[in-house]
Design an enzyme around this catalytic site. Structure first.
Site, mmCIF file in Angstrom:
data_model
loop_
_atom_site.group_PDB
_atom_site.id
_atom_site.type_symbol
_atom_site.label_atom_id
_atom_site.label_comp_id
_atom_site.label_asym_id
_atom_site.label_seq_id
_atom_site.Cartn_x
_atom_site.Cartn_y
_atom_site.Cartn_z
ATOM 1 C CB SER A 2 -0.967 0.013 1.185
ATOM 2 O OG SER A 2 -2.107 -0.740 0.863
ATOM 3 C CE1 TYR A 46 -5.603 2.197 3.573
ATOM 4 C CE2 TYR A 46 -6.201 -0.052 3.000
ATOM 5 C CZ TYR A 46 -5.310 1.011 2.920
ATOM 6 O OH TYR A 46 -4.167 0.870 2.196
ATOM 7 C CB SER A 47 -12.375 0.788 0.690
ATOM 8 O OG SER A 47 -12.776 0.063 -0.460
ATOM 9 C CG ASN A 48 -6.908 -2.298 -0.789
ATOM 10 O OD1 ASN A 48 -5.837 -1.712 -0.818
ATOM 11 N ND2 ASN A 48 -7.206 -3.182 0.163
#
Length: 385
Positions: free
Chosen positions: A93, A183-185
């Site tokens: 990330s 949080y999200s990809n």
């Protein structure tokens, strides 16, 4: 404290099973005594490398520190011969900081607007199951306040393209209400598609042109469908939850990570990038302030970068990366003059307290902060994808 899954841990069960089945078990590398250099004045931060192996359960660890003052100085340490300063490794990330930087450069050029909706740039793409791109702004993607479901949490999906990742996310209802931090990809996969729409090039091409080439980050790359690492590189391991043995996961398909985490880099390149970004070499002052604005998340996350306040009162900025066979963390002072990047060649640290303790040792040395607390305060766990 909430913990977050690694990107690898949330890859489809089929992918993980096949990968581990083909590679088979390897000898447990255990947590033997670390081979740190024998020096009379070993820094407190460097001493934590051995703890990453012994307490954290990592096969090997390495750390690079850089200080600009009073005299520019780099210091590299490692725990053994299987991990080296110039090794290429998966940075997970940390990719998000690169993507966010390019997005804000495009904002500076007037080609994007943070207040505009996703639907303006990707018409009709984000629709269904309560998801509506007309109500999601670019700013909310950058700050993880869109509410979109994280596609990597869907273990039944095997997204090998950005479109497939978005479809996997949209098969679920929003994970949270718009405006709240989650949080999200998926957010950064969408930002990668936005970059392609407005520039005509994929995000990797734009990052190379705008960041890697100007900063001479020759050890950083985007693998696409390539399963291997550039030379030189060591091995990456993942611990089998069933029997605790470490399995070699050095080679795997990185496409599910995409703009959310496919980056390959080195200790030197990551340190140089964050120093340049925080030092104002990539964004003008006003836009850098926008990048570092944590107001939308109430202090948790900015745009592709997050702060961590240490017990001595110092706040460091950076990001971590957590992907198959690799965990890396870069932290730096706000001016970018003091940077620490450490990595281990496994995707799991069994003792989460080691990271904040290491950062405190580096950025809060007793001689500079004689009144600092003896113990690190509890800190919010940040995403590790």
């Amino acid at each position: 404290m909430r913990t977050f899954r690694a990107l690898y841990a949330t890859l489809p069960v089929f992918t993980v099973t096949v990968l581990l089945g083909l590679l088979g078990p390897v000898r447990s590398l255990g947590s033997g005594t670390a081979n740190l250099p024998s020096e009379p004045h070993l820094s407190p931060a460097a001493s934590y490398l051995s703890r990453l192996a012994v307490q954290g359960g990592a096969p090997e660890a390495a750390m690079l520190t850089h200080r600009d003052s009073p005299v520019p100085h780099d210091d590299y340490r490692s725990t053994g011969p299987g991990i080296a300063r110039d090794d290429h490794f998966r940075a997970g990330s940390a990719t998000k900081t690169f993507v966010a930087t390019v997005v804000l450069q495009l904002v500076c050029e007037g080609r994007l607007q943070l207040s505009e909706s996703v639907d303006r740039y990707l018409p009709g793409l984000v629709r269904g199951n309560g998801n509506d791109g007309r109500r999601i702004t670019l700013r909310s993607l950058l700050t993880h306040t869109s509410g979109l479901y994280d596609y990597t949490a869907d273990t039944s999906a095997r997204p090998l393209s950005p479109g497939a990742a978005v479809r996997a996310a949209l098969s679920h209802r929003p994970a949270s209400s718009p405006g709240s931090y989650a949080y999200s990809n998926t957010n950064y996969v969408l930002l990668g598609l936005v970059v392609r729409r407005v520039t005509g090039h994929d995000y990797a091409t734009e990052i190379r042109r705008r960041v890697l080439i100007p900063l001479r980050l020759t050890g950083t790359s985007f693998p696409g469908a390539r399963t291997g690492l550039p030379e030189p590189h060591g091995r990456g391991y993942s611990r089998d939850p069933a029997d605790g043995t470490l399995r070699d996961v050095t080679a795997f398909d990185p496409r599910p990570a995409g703009a959310a985490g496919e980056l390959i880099s080195t200790l030197t390149d990551l340190s140089r990038f964050y120093a340049a970004l925080l030092g104002g070499r990539l964004l003008p002052p006003g836009m850098l302030a926008t990048l570092l604005d944590t107001a939308p998340t109430h202090g948790v996350y900015a745009m592709g970068i997050y702060p961590q306040r240490l017990s001595c009162g110092v706040t460091v900025w950076g990001h971590n990366g957590h992907i198959a066979g690799s965990y890396v963390r870069t932290a730096a002072t706000r001016d970018g003059h003091h940077v620490l990047t450490f990595r281990v060649n496994t995707d799991t640290l069994s003792d989460a307290s080691l990271e904040p303790a290491l950062l405190t040792a580096e950025f809060c040395p007793p001689e500079e902060h004689p009144g600092r607390q003896a113990r690190q305060r509890p800190v919010r766990q940040h995403p590790t994808r």
